[in-house]
Design a protein around this motif. Sequence first.
Motif, mmCIF file in Angstrom:
data_model
loop_
_atom_site.group_PDB
_atom_site.id
_atom_site.type_symbol
_atom_site.label_atom_id
_atom_site.label_comp_id
_atom_site.label_asym_id
_atom_site.label_seq_id
_atom_site.Cartn_x
_atom_site.Cartn_y
_atom_site.Cartn_z
ATOM 1 N N THR A 67 0.849 -1.184 0.000
ATOM 2 C CA THR A 67 0.000 0.000 0.000
ATOM 3 C C THR A 67 0.890 1.242 0.000
ATOM 4 O O THR A 67 2.034 1.208 0.436
ATOM 5 C CB THR A 67 -0.942 0.060 1.221
ATOM 6 O OG1 THR A 67 -0.171 0.259 2.404
ATOM 7 C CG2 THR A 67 -1.785 -1.190 1.335
ATOM 8 N N SER A 68 0.333 2.337 -0.479
ATOM 9 C CA SER A 68 1.009 3.631 -0.428
ATOM 10 C C SER A 68 -0.049 4.706 -0.299
ATOM 11 O O SER A 68 -1.248 4.416 -0.346
ATOM 12 C CB SER A 68 1.866 3.852 -1.684
ATOM 13 O OG SER A 68 1.047 3.907 -2.835
ATOM 14 N N ASP A 69 0.379 5.927 -0.112
ATOM 15 C CA ASP A 69 -0.523 7.063 0.010
ATOM 16 C C ASP A 69 -1.583 6.758 1.071
ATOM 17 O O ASP A 69 -1.248 6.512 2.210
ATOM 18 C CB ASP A 69 -1.128 7.396 -1.352
ATOM 19 C CG ASP A 69 -1.656 8.823 -1.436
ATOM 20 O OD1 ASP A 69 -1.501 9.577 -0.462
ATOM 21 O OD2 ASP A 69 -2.241 9.182 -2.470
ATOM 22 N N THR A 70 -2.865 6.724 0.710
ATOM 23 C CA THR A 70 -3.924 6.421 1.675
ATOM 24 C C THR A 70 -4.511 5.032 1.459
ATOM 25 O O THR A 70 -5.568 4.709 2.000
ATOM 26 C CB THR A 70 -5.061 7.461 1.577
ATOM 27 O OG1 THR A 70 -5.583 7.448 0.239
ATOM 28 C CG2 THR A 70 -4.564 8.856 1.930
ATOM 29 N N GLY A 71 -3.862 4.196 0.687
ATOM 30 C CA GLY A 71 -4.366 2.856 0.377
ATOM 31 C C GLY A 71 -4.480 1.982 1.609
ATOM 32 O O GLY A 71 -3.713 2.097 2.561
ATOM 33 N N SER A 72 -5.472 1.079 1.582
ATOM 34 C CA SER A 72 -5.679 0.171 2.709
ATOM 35 C C SER A 72 -6.228 -1.164 2.209
ATOM 36 O O SER A 72 -6.830 -1.252 1.149
ATOM 37 C CB SER A 72 -6.641 0.783 3.732
ATOM 38 O OG SER A 72 -7.886 1.074 3.139
#
Length: 181
Positions: A79-84
Amino acid sequence: VDAADSTGITHNNSSSSLNFLFCTFYSTGANNVLTGTAVGGIDFENCIFALSATGTASTVAVGRILFNACDMAGMKITTSDTGSVFAGSCYWQFGAQTLLTTAGTGTSEIYNSTLASTSASTISVGAGTTVNISNCQLSSSNTNVITGAGTLNYSGLAFTSTSYGINTTTISGNIFRPGIS
């Protein structure tokens, strides 16, 4: 879905969501199954992943990906940024690979699942991210089954191999109630 020569699914439309029910995903080469770069979610319900041992990590940059009652063989996710990532009632394994690596600011949840890695940490919690995990079996011979510089909230974990170490920067054993919103 056979991701034989490229990424199987690319989700980049923020006004859409994708739902997969009772699907099978294959990858025989060094390809990932999915890339999520949109706010809209991707849901996998009762799906089977049979991915190559040479596959690259599937990525979730923004938005969320849900796995419910899935068999996730060969699946590794970054995941990166706001990924979940949300995974419930899944069997998730990939040899000597870290199954979930988080980065950015997202919160991921895993519950009622089995996660198995032979010699790598099963989860790496990146700085700024949170992983909530409950009622799971974890298997790894790595010194730290869960590692990283982020926050881990856990309850009801069972370690089924030779290791049981956790060394995330912030650890909370308080009970939480996983919920998918």
